[in-house]
Design an enzyme around this catalytic site. Structure first.
Site, PDB file in Angstrom:
ATOM      1  CG  HIS A  84       6.163  -8.601   7.161  1.00 54.11           C
ATOM      2  ND1 HIS A  84       6.703  -9.658   6.463  1.00 54.11           N
ATOM      3  CD2 HIS A  84       5.807  -7.686   6.215  1.00 54.11           C
ATOM      4  CE1 HIS A  84       6.676  -9.410   5.172  1.00 54.11           C
ATOM      5  NE2 HIS A  84       6.133  -8.207   4.988  1.00 54.11           N
ATOM      6  CG  HIS A 172      -1.622  -6.400   3.620  1.00 56.10           C
ATOM      7  ND1 HIS A 172      -1.245  -5.286   2.902  1.00 56.10           N
ATOM      8  CD2 HIS A 172      -0.785  -7.401   3.225  1.00 56.10           C
ATOM      9  CE1 HIS A 172      -0.247  -5.609   2.092  1.00 56.10           C
ATOM     10  NE2 HIS A 172       0.052  -6.875   2.278  1.00 56.10           N
TER      11      HIS A 172
HETATM   12  P1  AMP Z   1       3.648  -7.444   1.931  1.00 62.30           P
HETATM   13  O1  AMP Z   1       2.964  -8.568   2.613  1.00 62.30           O
HETATM   14  O2  AMP Z   1       3.713  -6.208   2.764  1.00 62.30           O
HETATM   15  O3  AMP Z   1       4.966  -7.842   1.323  1.00 62.30           O
HETATM   16  O4  AMP Z   1       2.701  -6.998   0.723  1.00 62.30           O
HETATM   17  C1  AMP Z   1       2.353  -7.884  -0.314  1.00 62.30           C
HETATM   18  C2  AMP Z   1       2.189  -7.127  -1.592  1.00 62.30           C
HETATM   19  O5  AMP Z   1       1.072  -6.254  -1.535  1.00 62.30           O
HETATM   20  C3  AMP Z   1       3.384  -6.233  -1.950  1.00 62.30           C
HETATM   21  O6  AMP Z   1       4.015  -6.747  -3.095  1.00 62.30           O
HETATM   22  C4  AMP Z   1       2.741  -4.892  -2.243  1.00 62.30           C
HETATM   23  O7  AMP Z   1       3.301  -4.329  -3.397  1.00 62.30           O
HETATM   24  C5  AMP Z   1       1.285  -5.255  -2.500  1.00 62.30           C
HETATM   25  N1  AMP Z   1       0.329  -4.164  -2.408  1.00 62.30           N
HETATM   26  C6  AMP Z   1      -0.474  -3.869  -3.443  1.00 62.30           C
HETATM   27  N2  AMP Z   1      -1.273  -2.831  -3.139  1.00 62.30           N
HETATM   28  C7  AMP Z   1      -0.972  -2.435  -1.873  1.00 62.30           C
HETATM   29  C8  AMP Z   1      -1.455  -1.391  -1.014  1.00 62.30           C
HETATM   30  N3  AMP Z   1      -2.401  -0.545  -1.377  1.00 62.30           N
HETATM   31  N4  AMP Z   1      -0.917  -1.283   0.204  1.00 62.30           N
HETATM   32  C9  AMP Z   1       0.035  -2.144   0.595  1.00 62.30           C
HETATM   33  N5  AMP Z   1       0.526  -3.153  -0.176  1.00 62.30           N
HETATM   34  C10 AMP Z   1       0.038  -3.298  -1.407  1.00 62.30           C
END
Ligand code: AMP
Length: 229
Positions: A84, A172
């Protein structure tokens, strides 16, 4: 290599009809053995907003190659069980706030249009508690539309006094993760991993995400928000 990215994560991916009112549990097998970053309390629902990514065959092949390459450098990553692109952090919603929260989101999203976004550059992410490291693929198109959606979602979060998204978001799709802060180790091999993404027979791999249906997961329920065509 046993590759399980098609397997659904039970606590994140069940349909809302299947799982009305099931209690959340602390069983670590229900969240991929990962460390929960906040304690679950009765009546508190872990909530986040995202676009799902449904992997294509080429993506699955590439991910296997990336994981093998990382493992050859001693970095063992576990593939995400579902993919996701997050548009919020994970926040805690009280049970009686769920309906008004979803209503507010739905109202805010009324005029938001669907779009396509593409990702291709590998980037390393770590959670705030530095208990998990992620290998992600960052979006290189759709940034303006994603920011517009974050503004709408942040408004609802603010209304409910919940934490908003990163001020400098990096949109991402996380591909794989490991326990602990392995940021440095992963950054050291990112260039080599990126070459696996870029140097494919048909040219660089691009992850294309059809941003047509936004979802909000709260506990074990998923709410869906179709964006205008
Ligand atoms: P997700 O795949 O959306 O769960 O994101 C993985 C991790 O990326 C999460 O634990 C977020 O806290 C971390 N993360 C760190 N910096 C960022 C950023 N600038 N934007 C989005 N996610 C971030």
């Amino acid at each position: 290599m046993v590759f399980q990215c098609r397997r659904k994560r039970r606590w994140k991916n069940m349909s809302p009809k299947q799982d009305e009112e099931e209690p959340q549990t602390e069983d670590s097998s229900l969240h991929g053995g990962r460390i929960r970053s906040f304690k679950h309390e009765r009546g508190n629902w872990a909530t986040y907003v995202y676009f799902p990514y449904h992997p294509e065959e080429e993506f699955e092949e590439l991910l296997e190659e990336l994981l093998s390459a990382a493992a050859s450098h001693g970095v063992v990553l576990t593939p995400q069980e579902e993919f996701h692109l997050s548009l919020s952090q994970t926040v805690v919603l009280r049970h009686h706030w769920i309906q008004p929260f979803m209503q507010s989101l739905r109202a805010g999203l009324t005029h938001c249009k669907r779009f396509v976004c593409s990702a291709g550059r590998l980037r390393v992410y770590c959670n705030a508690e530095r208990t998990r490291t992620f290998l992600g693929m960052e979006a290189f198109t759709g940034h303006a539309q994603l920011l517009d959606l974050v503004r709408v979602i942040d408004q609802t979060l603010t209304e409910f006094q919940l934490e908003t998204f990163y001020k400098d978001p990096s949109f991402h799709v996380s591909l794989a993760w490991c326990v602990g802060d392995l940021t440095e180790e992963l950054k050291e091999i990112t260039k080599e991993l990126q070459s696996l993404v870029d140097e494919r027979d048909d040219g660089p791999f691009h992850l294309n995400l059809d941003c047509a249906e936004l979802r909000c997961r709260t506990g074990n329920k998923t709410f869906r928000f179709s964006l205008e065509a």
